[in-house]
Scaffold this motif. Structure first.
Motif, PDB file in Angstrom:
ATOM      1  N   ASP A  78      46.647  36.695  37.927  1.00  0.00           N
ATOM      2  CA  ASP A  78      47.985  36.091  38.023  1.00  0.00           C
ATOM      3  C   ASP A  78      48.884  36.922  38.950  1.00  0.00           C
ATOM      4  OD1 ASP A  78      47.218  34.136  36.278  1.00  0.00           O
ATOM      5  OD2 ASP A  78      48.428  34.854  34.587  1.00  0.00           O
ATOM      6  N   TYR A  79      48.807  38.235  38.761  1.00  0.00           N
ATOM      7  CA  TYR A  79      49.667  39.134  39.545  1.00  0.00           C
ATOM      8  C   TYR A  79      49.302  39.083  41.029  1.00  0.00           C
ATOM      9  CZ  TYR A  79      52.462  43.328  40.436  1.00  0.00           C
ATOM     10  OH  TYR A  79      53.394  44.225  40.902  1.00  0.00           O
ATOM     11  N   ALA A  80      47.998  39.068  41.326  1.00  0.00           N
ATOM     12  CA  ALA A  80      47.534  38.991  42.719  1.00  0.00           C
ATOM     13  C   ALA A  80      47.987  37.673  43.349  1.00  0.00           C
ATOM     14  CB  ALA A  80      46.015  39.129  42.778  1.00  0.00           C
ATOM     15  N   ARG A  81      47.820  36.592  42.606  1.00  0.00           N
ATOM     16  CA  ARG A  81      48.192  35.271  43.100  1.00  0.00           C
ATOM     17  C   ARG A  81      49.697  35.176  43.360  1.00  0.00           C
ATOM     18  NH1 ARG A  81      47.155  29.331  42.698  1.00  0.00           N
ATOM     19  NH2 ARG A  81      44.945  29.768  42.981  1.00  0.00           N
ATOM     20  N   ARG A  82      50.484  35.707  42.416  1.00  0.00           N
ATOM     21  CA  ARG A  82      51.951  35.703  42.578  1.00  0.00           C
ATOM     22  C   ARG A  82      52.367  36.462  43.834  1.00  0.00           C
ATOM     23  NH1 ARG A  82      52.466  36.864  37.085  1.00  0.00           N
ATOM     24  NH2 ARG A  82      53.266  38.961  37.400  1.00  0.00           N
ATOM     25  N   ASN A  83      51.577  37.482  44.180  1.00  0.00           N
ATOM     26  CA  ASN A  83      51.894  38.280  45.374  1.00  0.00           C
ATOM     27  C   ASN A  83      51.115  37.831  46.609  1.00  0.00           C
ATOM     28  OD1 ASN A  83      53.776  40.744  44.593  1.00  0.00           O
ATOM     29  ND2 ASN A  83      52.462  40.324  42.852  1.00  0.00           N
ATOM     30  N   GLN A  84      50.425  36.709  46.475  1.00  0.00           N
ATOM     31  CA  GLN A  84      49.693  36.068  47.570  1.00  0.00           C
ATOM     32  C   GLN A  84      48.620  36.952  48.183  1.00  0.00           C
ATOM     33  OE1 GLN A  84      52.539  34.285  50.263  1.00  0.00           O
ATOM     34  NE2 GLN A  84      53.564  33.189  48.629  1.00  0.00           N
ATOM     35  N   HIS A  85      47.909  37.689  47.291  1.00  0.00           N
ATOM     36  CA  HIS A  85      46.758  38.472  47.741  1.00  0.00           C
ATOM     37  C   HIS A  85      45.489  37.860  47.145  1.00  0.00           C
ATOM     38  CE1 HIS A  85      49.383  41.334  49.526  1.00  0.00           C
ATOM     39  NE2 HIS A  85      49.903  41.736  48.387  1.00  0.00           N
ATOM     40  N   PRO A  86      44.372  37.931  47.888  1.00  0.00           N
ATOM     41  CA  PRO A  86      43.133  37.292  47.410  1.00  0.00           C
ATOM     42  C   PRO A  86      42.304  38.167  46.456  1.00  0.00           C
ATOM     43  CG  PRO A  86      42.791  38.141  49.615  1.00  0.00           C
ATOM     44  CD  PRO A  86      44.228  38.442  49.262  1.00  0.00           C
ATOM     45  N   LEU A  87      42.897  39.245  45.965  1.00  0.00           N
ATOM     46  CA  LEU A  87      42.200  40.174  45.060  1.00  0.00           C
ATOM     47  C   LEU A  87      41.512  39.434  43.913  1.00  0.00           C
ATOM     48  CD1 LEU A  87      41.706  43.164  44.277  1.00  0.00           C
ATOM     49  CD2 LEU A  87      43.831  43.037  42.951  1.00  0.00           C
ATOM     50  N   GLN A  88      40.238  39.801  43.681  1.00  0.00           N
ATOM     51  CA  GLN A  88      39.458  39.169  42.611  1.00  0.00           C
ATOM     52  C   GLN A  88      39.098  40.192  41.534  1.00  0.00           C
ATOM     53  OE1 GLN A  88      38.322  35.727  42.483  1.00  0.00           O
ATOM     54  NE2 GLN A  88      39.956  35.619  44.017  1.00  0.00           N
ATOM     55  N   CYS A  89      39.229  39.750  40.289  1.00  0.00           N
ATOM     56  CA  CYS A  89      38.900  40.583  39.133  1.00  0.00           C
ATOM     57  C   CYS A  89      38.062  39.728  38.184  1.00  0.00           C
ATOM     58  CB  CYS A  89      40.203  41.016  38.463  1.00  0.00           C
ATOM     59  SG  CYS A  89      40.007  42.141  37.074  1.00  0.00           S
ATOM     60  N   THR A  90      36.935  40.254  37.717  1.00  0.00           N
ATOM     61  CA  THR A  90      36.066  39.496  36.818  1.00  0.00           C
ATOM     62  C   THR A  90      35.587  40.397  35.679  1.00  0.00           C
ATOM     63  OG1 THR A  90      34.010  40.026  37.955  1.00  0.00           O
ATOM     64  CG2 THR A  90      35.169  38.057  38.705  1.00  0.00           C
ATOM     65  N   MET A  91      34.907  39.776  34.717  1.00  0.00           N
ATOM     66  CA  MET A  91      34.344  40.564  33.622  1.00  0.00           C
ATOM     67  C   MET A  91      32.888  40.181  33.411  1.00  0.00           C
ATOM     68  SD  MET A  91      36.413  38.641  30.598  1.00  0.00           S
ATOM     69  CE  MET A  91      35.459  39.000  29.120  1.00  0.00           C
ATOM     70  N   GLU A  92      32.096  41.119  32.873  1.00  0.00           N
ATOM     71  CA  GLU A  92      30.714  40.783  32.519  1.00  0.00           C
ATOM     72  C   GLU A  92      30.307  41.587  31.298  1.00  0.00           C
ATOM     73  OE1 GLU A  92      27.625  43.479  35.177  1.00  0.00           O
ATOM     74  OE2 GLU A  92      28.443  41.670  36.076  1.00  0.00           O
ATOM     75  N   LYS A  93      29.441  40.966  30.487  1.00  0.00           N
ATOM     76  CA  LYS A  93      28.978  41.609  29.261  1.00  0.00           C
ATOM     77  C   LYS A  93      28.200  42.863  29.628  1.00  0.00           C
ATOM     78  CE  LYS A  93      27.109  40.188  24.825  1.00  0.00           C
ATOM     79  NZ  LYS A  93      26.550  39.056  24.077  1.00  0.00           N
ATOM     80  N   GLU A  94      28.459  43.941  28.915  1.00  0.00           N
ATOM     81  CA  GLU A  94      27.839  45.234  29.245  1.00  0.00           C
ATOM     82  C   GLU A  94      26.340  45.222  28.955  1.00  0.00           C
ATOM     83  OE1 GLU A  94      29.828  49.554  28.950  1.00  0.00           O
ATOM     84  OE2 GLU A  94      28.990  48.817  27.086  1.00  0.00           O
TER      85      GLU A  94
END
Ligand code: TYC
Length: 102
Positions: free
Chosen positions: A86-102
């Motif tokens: 949300d924060y990246a999008r609000r600031n118009q950056h294409p930063l990607q953050c994801t999660m995966e099971k350990e």
């Protein structure tokens, strides 16, 4: 306490395994456009890292393509991903953050 005995007369043991909740890695992905300063700021703001740690993690992502930024329960991991996206999008950056099971 007496051990359990089957009809055949053989002794059986039942072991109860302790359940641990699964953990999830939160990953930050590299891209060519998000400013380094913004990534450092995100790490400080949402992952509580100090400035030096944030710079190191950001540079690891920049060089290697991605890095684990933290390990959390499902709910906390999901919240971090949502906050960063949300924060990246609000600031118009294409930063990607994801999660995966350990
Ligand atoms: N590669 C970006 C740049 O050169 C910096 C960057 C680092 C972007 C980490 C995303 O998750 C990232 N400006």
């Amino acid at each position: 306490k007496k051990p359990p005995e089957s009809e055949s007369g053989l002794l059986t043991k039942t072991r109860t395994r302790t359940q641990r909740p699964p953990l999830y890695k939160v990953l930050l992905l590299n891209d060519d456009y998000t400013p380094m300063e913004f990534v450092v700021h995100v790490l400080e703001r949402f992952f509580g890292t100090n400035h030096q740690q944030a710079i190191e993690i950001m540079l690891t992502v920049h060089r290697k393509g991605l890095a684990v930024v933290g390990v959390f329960s499902f709910e906390i991991a999901e919240t971090k991903v949502t906050q960063v996206m949300d924060y990246a999008r609000r600031n118009q950056h294409p930063l990607q953050c994801t999660m995966e099971k350990e």
